[in-house]
Design an enzyme around this catalytic site. Structure first.
Site, short mmCIF file in Angstrom:
data_model
loop_
_atom_site.label_atom_id
_atom_site.label_comp_id
_atom_site.label_asym_id
_atom_site.label_seq_id
_atom_site.Cartn_x
_atom_site.Cartn_y
_atom_site.Cartn_z
N ASP A 130 98.07 63.50 45.62
CA ASP A 130 98.58 64.82 45.22
C ASP A 130 99.72 65.26 46.12
O ASP A 130 100.35 66.30 45.88
CB ASP A 130 97.46 65.86 45.17
CG ASP A 130 96.74 66.05 46.49
OD1 ASP A 130 97.09 65.36 47.47
OD2 ASP A 130 95.81 66.89 46.54
N SER A 131 100.03 64.44 47.13
CA SER A 131 101.24 64.64 47.93
C SER A 131 102.49 64.59 47.06
O SER A 131 103.57 65.02 47.49
CB SER A 131 101.34 63.58 49.03
OG SER A 131 101.14 62.27 48.50
N ASP A 171 94.11 60.77 43.50
CA ASP A 171 93.59 62.00 44.10
C ASP A 171 93.05 62.94 43.03
O ASP A 171 93.68 63.13 41.97
CB ASP A 171 94.70 62.72 44.86
CG ASP A 171 94.68 62.43 46.35
OD1 ASP A 171 93.60 62.08 46.88
OD2 ASP A 171 95.74 62.59 46.99
N LYS A 212 89.82 59.81 44.79
CA LYS A 212 89.66 60.30 46.16
C LYS A 212 89.52 61.81 46.12
O LYS A 212 90.25 62.48 45.39
CB LYS A 212 90.84 59.92 47.04
CG LYS A 212 90.72 60.44 48.49
CD LYS A 212 91.80 59.89 49.39
CE LYS A 212 93.15 60.54 49.16
NZ LYS A 212 93.16 62.00 49.50
N GLU A 266 88.91 65.35 48.75
CA GLU A 266 88.90 65.88 50.11
C GLU A 266 87.63 66.67 50.37
O GLU A 266 87.07 67.29 49.47
CB GLU A 266 90.12 66.79 50.33
CG GLU A 266 91.45 66.10 50.19
CD GLU A 266 92.63 67.04 50.41
OE1 GLU A 266 92.40 68.19 50.85
OE2 GLU A 266 93.77 66.63 50.13
N GLU A 270 92.34 61.73 58.32
CA GLU A 270 93.71 62.23 58.48
C GLU A 270 93.86 63.15 59.68
O GLU A 270 93.11 64.11 59.85
CB GLU A 270 94.17 62.96 57.22
CG GLU A 270 95.61 63.49 57.34
CD GLU A 270 96.22 63.96 56.04
OE1 GLU A 270 97.38 64.40 56.06
OE2 GLU A 270 95.54 63.87 55.00
#
Length: 262
Positions: free
Chosen positions: A43-44, A82, A111, A113, A180
């Site tokens: 999602d970056s 993501d 993925k 978070e 991270e």
């Protein structure tokens, strides 16, 4: 051609594993040919592709479209997508529905978070047959609550929580774990404490692999994070090529005879 990577290929002690982000067909094809083990459709993309200030504005539709593009390109690397902000936080049912859309778009895994508070969701997805990669430490989707992109794990309380989070995600069935922007010593402790591969970004050399944002390492990011190494300056190459194109059109050098037929 090497066989396609599978989630079961990522096991402790068989690394180091090399991961990089990609968001479209041509770059995914290039990084796959370069030999990476895994491609993260991160999602970056909100920041490095769409020009957003953070990842919070990235939608599930964005992630589906970019996952489809990447999945079409690669014959070998594992593709992880993501789960964007608020696509899983609302509960297991929403998480399962949204994760399944990313799998149908071509991802091999998703993925998400967060730590122990999302273990129930990870377990739900894994039981449904959707492989999950965890992500602890700095969680960019929590940037507003954190007050910025800040290192996590400096205090003893944070260190203990990171260890607990890693173990909870492991126990829930995550096949791997991104760590991270935490101190290298903490990442080392986490890596030694869990029997699934850890993938570092800005967390030192002691993990089972590394991941970086493609735009940071090829010079397309104006202000890359301090933990990213620039291996090329593609921005200069693009700028030079386009300047030459502009000049040749303006001066009548392009198109020349080899570029058209009468």
């Amino acid at each position: 051609m090497s066989a396609r990577r599978r989630v079961t290929d990522f096991v402790k002690g068989k690394g180091p594993y090399v991961w990089v982000t990609a968001y479209d067909y041509p770059t995914a094809k290039i990084v796959d040919e370069a030999g990476v083990d895994g491609i993260l459709v991160g999602d970056s993309l909100g920041m490095v592709v769409l020009g957003l200030p953070n990842t919070l504005g990235v939608t599930l539709a964005d992630m589906i479209r970019h996952t489809q593009a990447v999945a079409r390109a690669r014959p070998r690397a594992l593709v992880v997508a993501d789960m964007p902000f608020m696509s899983y936080e609302t509960g297991p049912r929403d998480a399962l529905r949204n994760a399944s859309k990313l799998i149908k778009a071509g991802a091999d895994a998703v993925k998400l978070e967060g730590g122990a508070e999302y273990a129930r969701i990870v377990e739900k997805l894994v039981k449904a047959g959707i492989p999950v990669m965890g992500h602890i430490g700095l969680n960019p989707q929590r940037v507003l609550a954190l007050g910025g992109f800040k290192m996590v794990g400096r205090t003893e309380e944070q260190r203990r929580k990171l260890l607990d989070d890693a173990k909870a995600l492991r126990d829930a069935g995550a096949f791997s774990l991104v760590i991270e922007f935490v101190p290298a010593s903490v990442a080392k402790e986490i890596t030694e404490a869990v029997d699934i591969p850890t993938i570092c970004i800005g967390a030192g050399p002691h993990c089972d692999g590394q991941i970086l944002v493609l735009h940071d390492i090829i010079g397309l990011t104006e202000r890359p994070p301090s933990f990213a190494k620039r291996y090329a300056n593609v921005a200069d190459v693009i700028r030079s090529a386009v300047k030459q194109y502009v000049n040749e059109v303006k001066t009548g050098q392009f198109p020349s005879k080899e570029h058209f037929k009468e």
